[in-house]
Structures are given as structure tokens and as C-alpha cells.
Design an enzyme around this catalytic site. Structure first.
Site, PDB file in Angstrom:
ATOM      1  N   GLY A 215       0.965  -1.088   0.128  1.00 40.29           N
ATOM      2  CA  GLY A 215       0.036   0.111   0.119  1.00 40.29           C
ATOM      3  C   GLY A 215       1.007   1.237   0.036  1.00 40.29           C
ATOM      4  N   THR A 252      -5.694  -9.919  14.004  1.00 39.38           N
ATOM      5  CA  THR A 252      -6.780  -9.128  13.693  1.00 39.38           C
ATOM      6  C   THR A 252      -6.504  -7.900  12.657  1.00 39.38           C
ATOM      7  OG1 THR A 252      -7.095  -9.116  16.096  1.00 39.38           O
ATOM      8  CG2 THR A 252      -8.102  -7.350  14.853  1.00 39.38           C
ATOM      9  N   CYS A 343      16.380   1.132   0.631  1.00 36.11           N
ATOM     10  CA  CYS A 343      16.890  -0.116   1.712  1.00 36.11           C
ATOM     11  C   CYS A 343      18.323   0.027   1.582  1.00 36.11           C
ATOM     12  CB  CYS A 343      16.317  -1.328   1.347  1.00 36.11           C
ATOM     13  SG  CYS A 343      14.680  -1.493   1.162  1.00 36.11           S
TER      14      CYS A 343
HETATM   15  N1  PLP Z   1       9.428  -5.342  -3.794  1.00 39.63           N
HETATM   16  C1  PLP Z   1       9.714  -4.058  -4.453  1.00 39.63           C
HETATM   17  C2  PLP Z   1       9.884  -3.746  -5.689  1.00 39.63           C
HETATM   18  C3  PLP Z   1       9.945  -2.774  -3.487  1.00 39.63           C
HETATM   19  O1  PLP Z   1      10.077  -1.624  -4.136  1.00 39.63           O
HETATM   20  C4  PLP Z   1       9.510  -2.863  -2.266  1.00 39.63           C
HETATM   21  C5  PLP Z   1       9.799  -1.814  -1.370  1.00 39.63           C
HETATM   22  O2  PLP Z   1      10.874  -0.992  -1.393  1.00 39.63           O
HETATM   23  C6  PLP Z   1       9.234  -4.266  -1.586  1.00 39.63           C
HETATM   24  C7  PLP Z   1       9.190  -5.255  -2.527  1.00 39.63           C
HETATM   25  C8  PLP Z   1       9.073  -4.350   0.131  1.00 39.63           C
HETATM   26  O3  PLP Z   1       7.809  -3.798   0.252  1.00 39.63           O
HETATM   27  P1  PLP Z   1       7.268  -3.442   1.673  1.00 39.63           P
HETATM   28  O4  PLP Z   1       7.992  -2.081   2.106  1.00 39.63           O
HETATM   29  O5  PLP Z   1       6.037  -3.267   1.558  1.00 39.63           O
HETATM   30  O6  PLP Z   1       7.450  -4.782   2.237  1.00 39.63           O
END
Ligand code: PLP
Length: 756
Positions: A215, A252, A343
Site C-alpha cells: 500500500g 486482527t 533500503c
Molecule cells: N518489492 C519491491 C519492488 C519494492 O520496491 C519494495 C519496497 O521497497 C518491496 C518489495 C518491499 O515492500 P514493503 O515495504 O511493503 O515490504
């Protein structure tokens, strides 16, 4: 830029996360306040909550075209990825043939959550398949031949619809053809996180088994996502418990998150008047941004083809600038971008661009600018305006070729320190005559130095090396082809001489300064030191001593190269001590720990080997013996990097006064003589600064500042930067060199600007 605009942020990092759409935030708030029931409760409040959940699920089905497939709500895509991989591998494990070697395939540019989860569950479940990356080509497209060759023995294949760093999308139909032609039953997960709202999805018309969504990448809050499961695809709950979601995902439910997500789905399902711009509009935004970037930074390179990437992502590199420099620049103009993925923003290169086979510099300098369907024309226009200002600011500080010549105010005077990794390069300018000398030039800095020389209209009298370096080539030739009448270290043949404490030294002139050469063999046979001598008083006074790799911060240069001599180093150290003072600023050619420069006084406090030599407490023979032990440690510790100095002591850490923004305000009121110093680069300072700064001292000019203000080391100085890390590093360096009243703003501007 107006004051108002200078303050408001332009957020162009939508691939990391998005703000919550106002309507979605309202829906979440109303739900939290009035429809907060537990969907498992059978009373009215519970039934209302359940209705929100089922309505949202129905809209998710429409948005992604899930047909008879299931939609299960999750906390986000990372959970969806676990769910998919766990389900596929639990099923695959039931049918393993001990005599076969299986593989788990994933795209080389996949989000880290995918390969890490594959490895994790492969190990935890004891599947013991080989986890293999599918290569991509220069444009980021998966290698279909590789897939065709490896898919037969694959238990699972994980690919992504749209890449988060480059926006590159895959042709899912072609991919399906490649996969299913060879292996009709392999489990296939497609990470659709970055595709939602940007690419049409009709999942039930494909044989995709699992598809995670998130989301917060499309204006819903963090903590809500969903995963599509093809009808009939195996399923193992990742979270067991109270049996929610029909027992498929316990816990929940996040009803307010779902209420917000419902608003996003409504916007996606609308055909007009939506809060989201059309695909064509998004393409126009990208064109506006890319054209502005090209105009502002004519040498820019885009790291992906616009033809096969979604219009909301631009990934580029500007030659000569690291990702960090451009991020700092844009941040100062209040434009938020990122280097690679959120990240891995601490990592200095992009594994995605590396996998695409782009040159190292493009990966190291990558900047990702991403926006979303709710971005407005006004924001894009303002962003373009600020990008132009950013380029102008770089031009004014002579880092970018620019038509402007520098004004009196911006003309360089004094010492500038450049660093590439642990290596230092120094530029000394006599402001009055515009004469300059470069010491220890580095290949990576050639363009930058050329631009500065041209922009500042400098007359470079010499480009000098302190020795032939083992870890890099001198780039003198690229900088000054007219200076060919010099030795292999760049020292001109026709020189004068000066006498300093009884030593007769060859010298050359740089405006009002003399530059003297002092042979200091040891690290290498050809090692020399250069002294900048101030002639303004009657006697010659050493302003800086460029000692190469003789004395480094916390270390002595290594003496175990073929042309090294520890015995010669012993003598060189004594000569340097004899010719200089305890407080003379020593500028080495390496700085591995971000300590900038040093003095004999500061080094003797922590480097006992040096201290013992200079105090006459260590014989030549004992020094040679001890030095060889220390040098041996470098060989053991350095790994692949050639370290030029053996660290004999750990980096010193000094107590600093750390201020919060509020404490600082109070402190300045009570201590009006305290100097508040902005430690960011001049172009950042020019783009955004509060009026009350007394001075701008970027890290490149810190040693110059130490030389100028070294007489008054007890004056209180408080340093400020963007995040608090540069100011901390600079404050530590000043404290080590005897500045006794140093503080810094913890957390920098970033936290000071926060509303309280
Ligand atoms: N996959 C992709 C391509 C993403 O860009 C991200 C978020 O950086 C994720 C997975 C992980 O998503 P979430 O932050 O909802 O765990």
C-alpha cells in the site's frame, strides 16, 4: 526561489514510499474513530468493519483483474513475498527427487526481499536447491535464453513487473511463454509492488501463481498490503493464529489501512477526475524533468531506456559527482531524491545497475528521481526550477562548467582538500596572484580540477606528487601538458633556493608564497615533502607541510615496498621535526579515517612509535625492528586495499558538546560570541541556509580554516550540517587538533526543520 518555495519540500522519492493521499488518510481516521470494530465480531461495529474489508478486497480484485484468484491482506509486500515463497516451497518439497539438483530462480535486479527470502526458506525448509540469479541485459530485461535453459529443474521462479530503482518493466506475456513452454507447473511469483497504478495488470489472464503488492508505494499508509494467489495455487499460512482471512493469514485485520487502500482503488478505478494523473500526463512530467536535467547538467547519462520503463522513474548519473554529492545538493534545494533503493541508501553503488552491466561510475553516481500518479504539474514545475538553481549553485562554486565567471566574493584563496576514498589531493591558491599548486593529483579529480582552474582563472605553477604512488597513477600529465620541464614528481627544473633552520631547500614561487622541496625518503626512496612558506613576515614561516605518506593520521607510512627504507624514514622524521614546529599543519596524502590533517603535537600524543623517535628515546635499530612488525600487520589486515600507512593506534574520539535545535537556540542567545558555522559545501549553503550563520566552512576547506583560526583555539565554535554526520566528523577533527570549545548540532538541519 521564493522564501516560501525554498522551505517546502518537493518529494521525488515515491519508489521508496509515498505520502498518504489526503482522502485516504481521512478514510483511515474515520475508520479508526468510528468503524474500529473487529471484523470477527458479530455485533454491528464488527459487521461494519467487515464490510470495509470485503469492499476493499472486491476493489483490489477489480484493479488487478484477479478473476477467481484470492486476495489476502498482509502487512506489506515483504510479507506477501514470504507467503508466496513459503507456500511454493512447502508444496515443492513434497515431490522432491533425491537424485535431482533443483534451482530457485530470481531476477538479478529483484528487490533484496526476494533473494533473501528464497535463501531463508530454502534453508529453513531443507529444500537445498541452488538459488540462482537470472542475468539481465544492458536495458534491464531478463535473459530469456537463460530462463529457458534453467527452468526445467526450477522449483520456483521469481520475477518483478517493474524495477524499483530504474522503473524498467518486463514483458510478462513473453516471459510466460518462455517459462511455460519448458515448465508448465513451476511456481511463478511476480513482485508487482512498483507496477500498481503504473502498468495495466490483468493477472487472472496469466499463469502467475503469486503476486505481492504494497500500500505505501501508492499513497496508502505503511503496514497494509495484499498478495494475489492464483486459484488452485498451493498455500501455506505464513502467520497462524486466530483464523482470520479464512485461516490463511491470522491476526486482527488492519481495517483502517484497508479503508485507506479502498480510496486508492477508487481512484484507480475512476475514468475521469481522478486524483491520479493519466499515463500520458505522467510521461509529460518525465519529459519535463529529463529535459531540465539535460539542460542543467549537459553531461548527464540516464541509466535506463525510457522506452521500456514506467514514466514515474528517472535514474541518472552526472559524471564527476558521487550520488552523495548530488543528494546533498538536491536536499539543500529541498528536493528529495535517493541513491538507488531506499533500503540500500548507505551503500555507495547500485547492484541493479551493476547487474545491467553499466560502468562502475554510473553505478556509484546513480540518483533515482521518482514520482507518483498523484504528483502535480505545479510540483514538477517547481522541481524543474530548483534543478536549474542546483546547477547554477554548482557553477558558482566552480564545480560545473558554467558561463559565469566567479565574483570577487567566490574567488578561491588558500587550501582546498579533495578526497577519493582514502587518498587526498590538495590545491593551494594564492588568491592575490591567482597562482596555484596541486599536490598529489588523482585521476578521478582531473575533470573537477580542470573546471576549477578554468573557472577561477588560475595559473597553475606546479602539479606535484609526494612520491610515486603504489595505489594510483599520477594524473599530472592530464592536468598540465605545458609543464613538461620537470622531474618525475612534477618538480620544475629551474628553481631558486631558500634556507630554513639551516636547511638549504630548492624552491619555486607561487604568488606571495614559496614552495620548498624537502627530500623525506622512507615510504619510498623518491618520497619528498613540500612546504608552503609564508613570506609576509620577514622570516619564512611554514604554513603547510605536505608530508606524503611519511606521517599519516594515527600512523606512519608503510616501509615494506621494494623501494622503502625504515632507516631512511627514521632520519626523515627527525628532519621534519627539526624543520617544523609542534603545531605545523601536516597534510598527508592519505586520510583513511576522515581526520583531515594533523600536527606533530597531535600525533605524538597517540603514536608512541613516532613520539619515541622524535623524543630521542628509540634507536635507529629498534625503530627498524618495530616498524617491520607494524608493517607486517598491514599485510595481514588490509585485504585488497593497499593501505599506505600502518595504523598504530585507533581513531581518537573526543567529547563534544552536542546540541538539539532547541538547546542551540537557547545557547546562542546566552553566548552571543559563539560562532555558528555551516559545514556543508558552498553550493548547498547557497541553496538553503538560515541567516544567522557566521561562516560557511565546507569539509574541503576545513584544513584552511584550521590554519587561519588556529591562533584562537578556545573560541566556541558550533558546527551544523544537513544530517549531523559531517559536523560531527569536523568537530572531532578540530577537537583533536586542540580546539577546546567545539560543539555541533546533533541530527543537523534535517531534525531542526521538524515541526514540534
Ligand atoms: N518489492 C519491491 C519492488 C519494492 O520496491 C519494495 C519496497 O521497497 C518491496 C518489495 C518491499 O515492500 P514493503 O515495504 O511493503 O515490504
Amino acid at each position: 526561489m521564493t522564501e516560501q518555495n525554498a522551505l517546502s519540500q518537493i518529494y521525488l522519492d515515491a519508489n521508496a514510499t509515498t505520502p498518504v493521499l489526503e482522502k485516504a488518510a481521512d478514510a483511515a481516521l474515520i475508520t479508526m474513530r468510528t468503524m474500529f470494530g473487529n471484523p470477527s465480531s458479530s455485533h454491528i461495529t464488527g459487521l461494519q468493519a467487515k464490510q470495509i474489508m470485503e469492499r476493499t478486497r472486491g476493489k483490489a480484485q477489480q484493479v488487478i483483474g484477479s478473476g477467481q484468484g484470492h486476495i489476502i491482506f498482509t502487512s506489506g509486500a515483504t510479507e506477501g513475498i514470504q507467503t508466496a515463497i513459503l507456500s511454493a516451497l512447502c508444496e515443492a518439497k513434497k515431490h522432491l527427487d533425491d537424485n535431482k539438483q533443483y534451482t530457485l530462480l530470481y531476477g538479478a535486479t529483484e528487490h533484496k526481499a526476494v533473494p533473501e527470502s528464497l535463501r531463508h526458506w530454502n534453508k529453513v525448509l531443507g529444500v537445498n536447491a541452488e538459488v540462482k540469479a537470472i542475468p539481465v541485459d544492458r536495458t534491464g530485461k531478463l535473459d530469456h535464453e537463460f530462463i529457458a535453459a534453467h527452468i526445467e529443474n526450477a522449483l520456483m521462479i521469481c520475477t518483478m513487473a517493474v524495477n524499483n530503482e530504474t522503473g524498467v518493466y518486463q514483458d510478462l506475456q513473453a516471459l510466460e511463454q518462455t517459462i511455460r513452454t519448458v515448465n508448465p507447473s513451476v511456481f511463478w511469483m511476480v513482485d508487482c509492488v512498483q507496477a500498481l497504478g503504473k502498468r495495466a495488470l490483468n493477472i487472472a489472464h496469466t499463469s502467475i501463481d503469486y503476486a505481492p503488492f504494497s500500500g505505501h508505494k501508492l499513497y496508502a499508509p505503511k503496514g497494509i498490503g495484499f498478495v494475489y494467489i492464483r486459484e488452485g495455487a498451493p498455500f501455506t499460512p505464513f502467520i497462524a493464529g486466530g483464523g482470520q482471512e479464512g485461516g490463511l493469514r491470522s491476526g486482527t485485520e488492519n481495517i483502517h489501512g484497508m479503508a485507506a487502500l479502498e480510496v486508492i482503488f477508487d481512484e484507480l478505478l475512476k475514468t475521469d477526475n481522478a486524483a491520479f494523473a493519466s499515463f500520458e500526463q505522467l510521461q509529460t512530467y518525465r519529459t519535463q524533468l529529463s529535459e531540465t536535467l539535460k539542460q542543467a547538467f549537459p553531461t548527464i547519462t540516464f541509466n535506463h531506456d525510457f522506452e521500456n520503463s514506467v514514466p514515474t522513474t528517472l535514474n541518472f548519473a552526472i559524471p564527476g559527482f558521487s550520488s552523495k554529492e548530488i543528494m546533498d545538493l538536491f536536499d539543500a534545494a529541498n528536493i528529495r531524491v535517493s541513491s538507488g533503493s531506499a533500503c540500500s541508501s548507505k551503500v555507495t553503488r547500485s547492484f541493479v545497475l551493476d547487474a545491467m552491466g553499466l560502468p562502475a561510475w554510473q553505478s556509484e553516481s546513480a540518483i533515482r528521481m521518482s514520482f507518483g500518479p498523484a504528483t502535480t504539474q505545479q510540483e514538477i514545475t517547481e522541481a524543474c526550477d530548483r534543478i536549474k538553481h542546483c546547477a547554477q549553485a554548482l557553477g558558482h562554486s566552480c564545480l560545473l562548467q558554467h558561463n559565469n565567471t566567479v565574483s570577487e566574493k567566490e574567488a578561491l584563496d588558500g587550501l582546498v582538500q579533495f578526497k577519493v576514498g582514502g587518498a587526498c589531493c590538495w590545491l593551494f591558491v594564492d588568491g592575490a596572484s591567482k597562482s596555484a599548486v596541486i599536490i598529489d593529483p588523482l585521476a578521478e579529480l582531473v575533470d573537477r580540477l580542470k573546471t576549477i582552474i578554468q573557472c577561477q582563472q588560475l595559473n597553475v605553477v606546479a602539479v606535484l606528487d609526494t612520491h610515486g604512488h603504489a595505489d594510483h597513477e599520477s594524473s599530472r600529465i592530464e592536468l598540465v601538458n605545458q609543464l613538461d620541464n620537470c622531474d618525475h614528481l612534477g618538480w620544475p627544473k629551474a628553481t631558486k633556493s631558500v634556507t630554513l633552520k639551516g636547511h638549504h631547500l630548492d624552491s619555486i614561487q607561487c604568488g606571495d608564497f614559496d614552495i620548498a622541496k624537502l627530500p623525506t625518503p622512507g615510504h619510498t626512496q623518491d618520497s619528498v615533502s613540500y612546504l608552503i612558506l609564508d613570506k609576509s613576515n620577514d622570516s619564512e614561516e611554514i604554513k603547510y607541510l605536505f608530508c606524503g605518506d611519511l606521517i599519516l593520521m594515527g600512523a606512519l607510512g608503510r616501509t615494506n615496498f621494494a623501494t622503502s627504507s625504515a632507516a631512511a624514514m627514521y632520519e626523515s622524521l627527525l628532519i621534519v621535526k627539526n624543520i617544523s614546529d609542534q603545531g605545523t599543519i601536516l597534510c598527508p596524502s592519505h586520510d583513511y579515517n576522515n581526520e583531515f590533517a594533523t600536527t606533530i603535537e597531535a600525533e605524538c600524543k597517540r603514536n608512541t612509535l613516532l613520539n619515541d623517535v622524535l623524543k630521542g628515546q628509540l634507536s635507529l635499530a629498534s625503530f627498524v625492528e618495530q616498524k617491520s612488525i607494524v608493517d607486517q600487520q598491514i599485510n595481514d589486515e588490509s585485504g585488497s586495499e593497499i593501505l599506505c600507512g600502518a595504523s598504530v593506534c585507533s581513531k581518537a574520539s573526543f567529547e563534544l558538546k552536542e546540541f538539539s535545535a532547541r538547546d542551540l537556540e537557547q545557547h546562542l542567545l546566552q553566548h552571543p560570541t559563539t560562532a555558528l558555522i555551516d559545514i556543508r559545501e558552498p553550493h548547498e549553503y547557497a541553496l538553503h541556509h538560515a541567516q544567522q550563520f557566521d561562516q560557511n566552512v565546507p569539509l574541503t576547506r576545513l584544513v584552511d580554516f584550521i590554519a587561519r583560526f588556529g591562533q584562537d583555539k578556545s573560541k566556541e565554535l558550533i558546527l551544523v550540517c544537513r544530517s549531523g554526520s559531517r559536523s560531527q566528523v569536523a568537530a572531532q577533527a578540530l577537537a583533536r587538533l586542540g580546539f577546546s570549545n567545539i560543539g555541533h548540532l546533533k541530527g543537523g538541519y534535517a531534525l531542526a526543520d521538524l515541526p514540534r
